[in-house]
Design a protein around this motif. Structure first.
Motif, short mmCIF file in Angstrom:
data_model
loop_
_atom_site.label_atom_id
_atom_site.label_comp_id
_atom_site.label_asym_id
_atom_site.label_seq_id
_atom_site.Cartn_x
_atom_site.Cartn_y
_atom_site.Cartn_z
N ARG A 196 95.54 12.22 12.83
CA ARG A 196 95.31 12.44 11.40
C ARG A 196 95.80 11.30 10.53
O ARG A 196 95.68 11.34 9.31
CB ARG A 196 96.00 13.76 10.99
N HIS A 197 96.38 10.28 11.16
CA HIS A 197 96.85 9.08 10.45
C HIS A 197 97.82 9.46 9.32
O HIS A 197 97.71 8.96 8.19
CB HIS A 197 95.67 8.28 9.91
N LEU A 198 98.77 10.31 9.64
CA LEU A 198 99.77 10.73 8.67
C LEU A 198 101.01 9.84 8.75
O LEU A 198 101.16 9.04 9.68
CB LEU A 198 100.18 12.18 8.94
N MET A 199 101.88 10.01 7.79
CA MET A 199 103.18 9.35 7.83
C MET A 199 104.15 10.28 8.56
O MET A 199 104.17 11.49 8.30
CB MET A 199 103.69 9.06 6.42
N ALA A 200 104.96 9.73 9.46
CA ALA A 200 105.87 10.53 10.27
C ALA A 200 107.32 10.14 10.00
O ALA A 200 107.66 8.96 9.95
CB ALA A 200 105.57 10.37 11.75
N GLY A 201 108.15 11.16 9.83
CA GLY A 201 109.59 10.98 9.75
C GLY A 201 110.25 11.81 10.84
O GLY A 201 109.57 12.48 11.62
N ALA A 202 111.57 11.79 10.90
CA ALA A 202 112.27 12.54 11.95
C ALA A 202 113.57 13.12 11.42
O ALA A 202 114.23 12.53 10.55
CB ALA A 202 112.57 11.63 13.14
N TYR A 203 113.92 14.29 11.95
CA TYR A 203 115.22 14.88 11.65
C TYR A 203 115.81 15.43 12.94
O TYR A 203 115.09 15.75 13.89
CB TYR A 203 115.12 15.97 10.58
N SER A 204 117.13 15.53 12.96
CA SER A 204 117.80 16.10 14.14
C SER A 204 118.89 17.06 13.68
O SER A 204 119.64 16.76 12.75
CB SER A 204 118.41 15.00 15.01
N VAL A 205 118.95 18.20 14.32
CA VAL A 205 120.05 19.13 14.09
C VAL A 205 121.28 18.57 14.80
O VAL A 205 121.20 18.19 15.98
CB VAL A 205 119.71 20.54 14.62
N VAL A 206 122.39 18.49 14.11
CA VAL A 206 123.65 18.11 14.75
C VAL A 206 124.46 19.38 14.92
O VAL A 206 124.43 20.27 14.07
CB VAL A 206 124.40 17.04 13.91
N SER A 207 125.19 19.51 16.02
CA SER A 207 125.88 20.75 16.31
C SER A 207 127.22 20.51 16.99
O SER A 207 127.45 19.45 17.59
CB SER A 207 125.01 21.65 17.21
N TYR A 208 128.08 21.50 16.87
CA TYR A 208 129.37 21.43 17.56
C TYR A 208 129.13 21.51 19.06
O TYR A 208 128.29 22.28 19.53
CB TYR A 208 130.27 22.59 17.11
N PRO A 209 129.84 20.72 19.85
CA PRO A 209 129.54 20.64 21.29
C PRO A 209 129.90 21.89 22.08
O PRO A 209 130.81 22.63 21.72
CB PRO A 209 130.39 19.45 21.75
N GLU A 210 129.17 22.09 23.13
CA GLU A 210 129.52 23.11 24.12
C GLU A 210 130.70 22.61 24.94
O GLU A 210 130.99 21.41 24.99
CB GLU A 210 128.31 23.37 25.03
N LYS A 211 131.40 23.51 25.60
CA LYS A 211 132.62 23.15 26.34
C LYS A 211 132.37 22.05 27.36
O LYS A 211 133.16 21.11 27.49
CB LYS A 211 133.19 24.38 27.03
N ARG A 212 131.27 22.14 28.09
CA ARG A 212 131.00 21.16 29.15
C ARG A 212 130.79 19.76 28.59
O ARG A 212 131.00 18.76 29.29
CB ARG A 212 129.77 21.59 29.96
N GLN A 213 130.40 19.67 27.33
CA GLN A 213 130.10 18.36 26.74
C GLN A 213 131.36 17.58 26.38
O GLN A 213 131.31 16.36 26.26
CB GLN A 213 129.21 18.55 25.52
N PHE A 214 132.50 18.26 26.24
CA PHE A 214 133.75 17.55 25.99
C PHE A 214 134.09 16.64 27.16
O PHE A 214 134.48 15.49 26.99
CB PHE A 214 134.88 18.55 25.75
N ALA A 215 133.94 17.19 28.37
CA ALA A 215 134.25 16.40 29.56
C ALA A 215 133.19 15.34 29.82
O ALA A 215 133.48 14.23 30.27
CB ALA A 215 134.39 17.32 30.76
N GLU A 216 131.94 15.66 29.53
CA GLU A 216 130.84 14.76 29.86
C GLU A 216 130.71 13.59 28.91
O GLU A 216 130.41 12.46 29.31
CB GLU A 216 129.52 15.55 29.88
N PHE A 217 130.96 13.83 27.61
CA PHE A 217 130.68 12.79 26.61
C PHE A 217 131.87 12.39 25.76
O PHE A 217 131.77 11.44 24.98
CB PHE A 217 129.57 13.28 25.66
N GLY A 218 133.00 13.07 25.89
CA GLY A 218 134.12 12.83 25.00
C GLY A 218 134.68 11.42 25.03
O GLY A 218 135.22 10.94 24.03
N ASP A 219 134.56 10.74 26.17
CA ASP A 219 135.09 9.37 26.27
C ASP A 219 133.98 8.32 26.25
O ASP A 219 134.21 7.16 26.56
CB ASP A 219 135.94 9.21 27.53
N GLN A 220 132.76 8.73 25.86
CA GLN A 220 131.63 7.80 25.82
C GLN A 220 131.25 7.50 24.38
O GLN A 220 130.55 8.27 23.74
CB GLN A 220 130.42 8.40 26.55
N GLY A 221 131.76 6.40 23.87
CA GLY A 221 131.45 6.02 22.51
C GLY A 221 132.50 5.11 21.93
O GLY A 221 133.48 4.75 22.59
#
Length: 228
Positions: A47-72
């Protein structure tokens, strides 16, 4: 743009009169990709439209503390640093989702609000760390960042956090006129200028989120949308 069987609520397709569409990168909380994104990008291309993007940000699940907490880039030995790293990784995950779906946009809107099923805890300092981490990641990748919320929802999630980023303001189930009223400075929620405003249009085929640029905003659409 709606996601069938979304963890929160889906929505019908945009109206034929739409000039631009904002695509959701997440299917509910962070680290859950929109499974329809590639199809939606194809729909926009046709349709040749203009596209933008959004993302929901959320508090992490318990498993994500161990998986991503030291990556950044944040200090992993502190709780707030680990939370910021997880927010950072949420954003990088969304960027990979965009790339795999062939979506190219100059900016990402960060959706900050309570959501049934994966609500934020009452610790606004911790929540703000997650949000700051996501903002940092998008900026590090060369993307412009804006935030989507309302004064009430923002305060509930992150308290008095001030980022002074551009704002996309929600008005709920109301009218276009009322949504445009939200562009005023009295509706500012984190120190930024209003770019977009949204209202929920209830129709027989389902409730549809509709968006309009705030006065003067249409001049700068290329800062937020990619023309397909």
């Amino acid at each position: 743009m709606g996601i069938p069987k979304k963890r929160s609520e889906g929505a019908p397709m945009p109206l034929g009169s739409a000039r631009f569409v904002v695509l959701g990168l997440t299917n509910g909380p962070g680290f859950y990709p929109n499974p329809c994104l590639a199809d939606q990008v194809a729909w926009i291309r046709q349709r040749h439209l203009m596209a933008g993007a959004y993302s929901v940000v959320s508090y992490p699940e318990k498993r994500q503390f161990a998986e991503f907490g030291d990556q950044g880039p944040f200090e992993p030995r502190s709780r707030l640093g680990r939370l910021a790293n997880i927010g950072y990784q949420q954003a990088l995950f969304n960027i990979r989702t965009m790339q795999s779906a062939g979506l190219s946009v100059p900016a990402v809107w960060l959706d900050v609000e309570p959501v049934t099923g994966f609500d934020w805890p009452p610790d606004v300092e911790a929540n703000a760390a997650v949000v700051r981490g996501a903002v940092t990641a998008y900026a590090d990748q060369g993307l412009t960042v804006g935030v989507y919320s309302t004064a009430t929802l923002w305060q509930r999630v992150v308290g008095d956090l001030r980022l002074s980023l551009p704002e996309w303001r929600a008005a709920g189930e109301t009218s276009r006129a009322e949504a445009l009223r939200r562009c005023g400075p009295d509706q500012m929620f984190q120190g930024g200028t209003a770019v977009l405003t949204q209202w929920v249009d209830a129709r027989r085929d389902g409730s549809r989120d509709r968006d309009v640029t705030c006065p003067g905003g249409s001049t700068y659409l290329s800062l937020w949308f990619h023309q397909y």
